[in-house]
Design an enzyme around this catalytic site. Structure first.
Site, PDB file in Angstrom:
ATOM      1  CD  GLU A  65      -2.493  -1.106   2.818  1.00 13.31           C
ATOM      2  OE1 GLU A  65      -2.192  -0.225   3.641  1.00 13.31           O
ATOM      3  OE2 GLU A  65      -3.313  -1.998   3.052  1.00 13.31           O
ATOM      4  CE  LYS A 119       5.511   4.319   6.994  1.00 14.14           C
ATOM      5  NZ  LYS A 119       5.292   5.638   7.528  1.00 14.14           N
ATOM      6  NE  ARG A 147       2.609   5.433  15.867  1.00 17.20           N
ATOM      7  CZ  ARG A 147       3.607   5.257  15.018  1.00 17.20           C
ATOM      8  NH1 ARG A 147       3.524   5.726  13.785  1.00 17.20           N
ATOM      9  NH2 ARG A 147       4.694   4.636  15.387  1.00 17.20           N
ATOM     10  CD  GLU A 151      -0.971   8.204   7.873  1.00 18.28           C
ATOM     11  OE1 GLU A 151      -1.275   7.395   8.780  1.00 18.28           O
ATOM     12  OE2 GLU A 151       0.088   8.833   7.871  1.00 18.28           O
ATOM     13  CG  PHE A 174      -4.594   1.785   6.463  1.00 17.51           C
ATOM     14  CD1 PHE A 174      -4.437   0.978   7.571  1.00 17.51           C
ATOM     15  CD2 PHE A 174      -4.202   3.114   6.535  1.00 17.51           C
ATOM     16  CE1 PHE A 174      -3.895   1.483   8.740  1.00 17.51           C
ATOM     17  CE2 PHE A 174      -3.652   3.626   7.706  1.00 17.51           C
ATOM     18  CZ  PHE A 174      -3.505   2.809   8.807  1.00 17.51           C
ATOM     19  NE  ARG A 222       7.754  -0.007  16.377  1.00 23.53           N
ATOM     20  CZ  ARG A 222       7.279   0.950  15.592  1.00 23.53           C
ATOM     21  NH1 ARG A 222       7.022   0.709  14.329  1.00 23.53           N
ATOM     22  NH2 ARG A 222       7.093   2.156  16.053  1.00 23.53           N
ATOM     23  CE  LYS A 266       8.913   1.714  10.286  1.00 21.64           C
ATOM     24  NZ  LYS A 266       8.619   2.535  11.424  1.00 21.64           N
TER      25      LYS A 266
HETATM   26  P1  AMP Z   1       6.182   4.736  11.078  1.00 20.92           P
HETATM   27  O1  AMP Z   1       5.577   5.969  11.728  1.00 20.92           O
HETATM   28  O2  AMP Z   1       7.309   5.039  10.160  1.00 20.92           O
HETATM   29  O3  AMP Z   1       6.456   3.630  12.075  1.00 20.92           O
HETATM   30  O4  AMP Z   1       5.061   4.117  10.124  1.00 20.92           O
HETATM   31  C1  AMP Z   1       3.809   3.740  10.577  1.00 20.92           C
HETATM   32  C2  AMP Z   1       2.787   4.825  10.293  1.00 20.92           C
HETATM   33  O5  AMP Z   1       2.609   4.989   8.884  1.00 20.92           O
HETATM   34  C3  AMP Z   1       1.392   4.478  10.772  1.00 20.92           C
HETATM   35  O6  AMP Z   1       1.227   4.729  12.140  1.00 20.92           O
HETATM   36  C4  AMP Z   1       0.512   5.346   9.910  1.00 20.92           C
HETATM   37  O7  AMP Z   1       0.313   6.598  10.533  1.00 20.92           O
HETATM   38  C5  AMP Z   1       1.337   5.586   8.646  1.00 20.92           C
HETATM   39  N1  AMP Z   1       0.752   5.013   7.433  1.00 20.92           N
HETATM   40  C6  AMP Z   1       0.725   5.640   6.247  1.00 20.92           C
HETATM   41  N2  AMP Z   1       0.165   4.869   5.299  1.00 20.92           N
HETATM   42  C7  AMP Z   1      -0.189   3.701   5.902  1.00 20.92           C
HETATM   43  C8  AMP Z   1      -0.800   2.496   5.458  1.00 20.92           C
HETATM   44  N3  AMP Z   1      -1.156   2.314   4.173  1.00 20.92           N
HETATM   45  N4  AMP Z   1      -0.984   1.505   6.368  1.00 20.92           N
HETATM   46  C9  AMP Z   1      -0.606   1.646   7.649  1.00 20.92           C
HETATM   47  N5  AMP Z   1      -0.018   2.767   8.130  1.00 20.92           N
HETATM   48  C10 AMP Z   1       0.188   3.790   7.274  1.00 20.92           C
END
Ligand code: AMP
Length: 562
Positions: free
Chosen positions: A251, A253, A273, A303, A344, A420, A426
């Site tokens: 998907e 991000k 979050r 998001e 999502f 996690r 990611k």
């Molecule tokens: P990170 O903050 O780098 O750990 O990445 C996780 C965050 O990415 C999540 O908490 C969401 O806010 C964001 N996010 C953006 N797009 C998506 C998606 N398609 N699925 C899940 N999280 C997403």
């Protein structure tokens, strides 16, 4: 229930760092706690009087606490402040002062858990004129009735800095140990407690249900957020496929912020979050949820992404971040920075948890029940494939659109709240780090009181230095070359001046810093701030001439906003 009983537990918890011992201490307390006091005891054990997602906040600053200590002991604010800078913990200061004024306790009645809980909760409900003096009165009432050690923990709870080393995992295990039914394995029961917690996000509720043997009756509640599922970082599409399995759902991000949407009929509640309630701040998205989500009651994961109302172009996170904390002029800001909801996931439908369904099935439900409308509410763009090359292409396409990267999700995996796990990964570009110099610091608190613990970082601008942020992450307590102790040893001789807990430091030590993002900021003289900075290493090999300059910071900033 006597507050001294809880304080005894706090003290025993402070004495040990062993997780099993802590679990046993809390389990014993819970066994002895009457059912109608479990709620207060569990909150106070976590150093809080409201749940994480409650909009009410105690809101008693350390400054105000100093006034309350002054009012209850007569010791001057200057002296309290001096002691605070020395000890780094207002609880210890209070303990010391009240210890010297033992007569206070002689006139007082015994403090109860209920009274402490009630007075601290009341602090949050005060508003308008006279609030400060009313707050001081409520805390003074507690402090003047408290014994020395009780006062210490009251102060710590009021300033929301309990620090007894009790993490969620310990509370979970203690509840399991305290209320373990006969013939049930502890491991199995811990898992049940964890599941119940993930549903309710409330240990008090879980403990009461466990005691009554009614864990099964707990349900997800529309007014309570779920801990969102999180992702692990991978370096390539191939690594991602290995982690989540084939085929994977990839998907976009998006560079917005996580929004958990709770809908029950016409009622909609929104959480971040971090489980903060932001319903008021995002009133503009509510009508479209009511209109386009064709399910009576549900919990959606999404998001929110901001866009420019004129050009329609999507904007990076920092543009909507200001909407989260806003209290006033909410409508105007909503017009200035409109947002699109990108859904999502779906976690609950009409009261039934969907966490155990596969990603594939959950997506199908979303597609069937959400009427998409661009710039209002859409499903996040995705592909499903087992081909790493196709995922790489999708990744490039996503970056080209200004997104952060991609998420890869186990297509047959369930929703695992709050952790996690390898079900989600990611993939995003690695940011170049910055070499910055330390120009200031703050003395730590608690066990870090002898060390400098938060460091002000600066970049170069010609021959001078401009501040760009503060960092405390990445530095270890021990067993590393990068410890608070070591940084303090290097920096202490370079201290130019001290004010309270803050010190100004001669530019000397260069640190390599990673970060998630560079933001524009009025808080620092460089005009920029780092989001989630982290110390990677001490750069003994660099001198202050090598510190990255403002031009480079600006270049990195511009690159990320392209
Ligand atoms: P990170 O903050 O780098 O750990 O990445 C996780 C965050 O990415 C999540 O908490 C969401 O806010 C964001 N996010 C953006 N797009 C998506 C998606 N398609 N699925 C899940 N999280 C997403």
């Amino acid at each position: 229930m006597k507050y001294s009983k809880l304080v005894e537990t706090y003290e025993r918890l402070e004495e040990t760092t062993k997780r099993l011992k802590k679990t046993e201490i809390i389990a014993n307390l819970l066994k002895e706690t009457p059912e109608d006091k479990l709620e207060e005891v569990l909150y106070l054990l976590q150093g809080r009087v409201f749940s994480k997602w409650d909009e009410r906040k105690v809101g008693m600053s350390s400054r105000l606490m100093i006034k309350a200590i002054n009012s209850s002991t007569g010791v001057s604010p200057e002296k309290i402040e001096k002691e605070w800078a020395r000890k780094g913990d207002l609880g210890l200061v209070v303990e010391d002062i009240i210890g010297h004024k033992k007569q206070l306790a002689l006139f007082s009645k015994k403090l109860t858990v209920e009274k402490v809980f009630e007075n601290i909760q009341k602090l949050a409900s005060l508003e308008g004129p006279g609030t400060v003096s009313k707050k001081i009165k409520l805390v003074t009432e507690l402090l003047t009735s408290a014994k020395t050690n009780e006062a210490k923990f009251i102060a710590k709870t009021v300033v929301e800095d309990l620090r007894i080393g009790v993490q969620d995992g310990v509370i979970r295990d203690s509840i399991a140990q305290a209320f373990l039914p006969k013939k049930v394995e502890i491991k199995e029961f811990v898992k049940k407690i964890e599941d119940a917690y993930n549903l309710t996000n409330d240990f008090s509720e879980v403990a009461i249900a466990a005691k009554k043997r009614k864990l099964k009756s707990l349900v997800m509640n529309i007014d309570k957020p779920i801990n969102p599922m999180l992702a692990i970082k991978v370096e390539s599409a191939e690594e991602g496929l290995k982690a989540v399995g084939s085929p994977a759902q990839a998907e976009y991000k998006l560079d917005g912020f996580r929004l958990q949407i709770h809908k029950k009929g016409e009622e909609v509640i929104l959480f971040t979050r971090r489980l903060e309630n932001v319903t008021k701040q995002f009133q503009d998205v509510i009508p479209r949820i009511r209109k386009n989500v064709k399910i009576e009651s549900c919990i959606l994961d999404s998001e929110l992404i901001g866009y420019d109302p004129k050009s329609g172009k999507y904007l990076p996170f920092q543009n909507i971040s200001q909407r989260i904390k806003r209290k006033y002029h909410l409508e105007k800001t909503a017009e200035k920075i409109p947002v699109e909801i990108n859904v999502f996931d779906i976690i609950n439908k009409n009261g039934k948890s969907l966490m155990d369904l596969s990603q594939k099935e959950r997506r199908k439900i979303l597609e069937k029940n959400i009427k998409e409308k661009k710039k209002e509410i859409v499903l996040v763009k995705r592909i499903v494939t087992d081909d790493a090359k196709k995922i790489e292409k999708f990744y490039k396409e996503s970056l080209g659109k200004g997104n952060e990267g991609i998420m890869m999700k186990n297509y047959s995996g369930c929703y695992v709240p709050g952790r996690r796990v390898a079900g989600w990964v990611k993939l995003k570009p690695v940011k170049e780090s910055l070499d910055l110099v330390v120009t200031g610091a703050e003395w730590g608190e608690g066990k870090r009181v002898k060390w400098l613990a938060s460091f002000t970082l600066s970049c170069r601008n010609g021959n001078s230095f401009l501040e760009i942020g503060k960092v405390g992450t990445g530095i270890k307590e021990k067993d590393s070359e990068l410890t608070f102790k070591e940084l303090t040893r290097i920096l202490k001789p370079k201290i130019k001046s001290e004010k309270g807990k803050c010190v100004s430091i001669k530019p000397y030590l260069v640190l390599e810093i990673s970060y998630e993002e560079i933001q524009k900021s009025k808080n620092y003289s460089s005009g920029y701030a780092l989001r989630f900075p982290r110390v990677l290493k001490i750069r003994n090999d660099l001198s202050i001439k090598d510190v990255d300059n403002l031009i480079r910071v600006k270049k990195f900033y511009d690159e990320q906003t392209k």
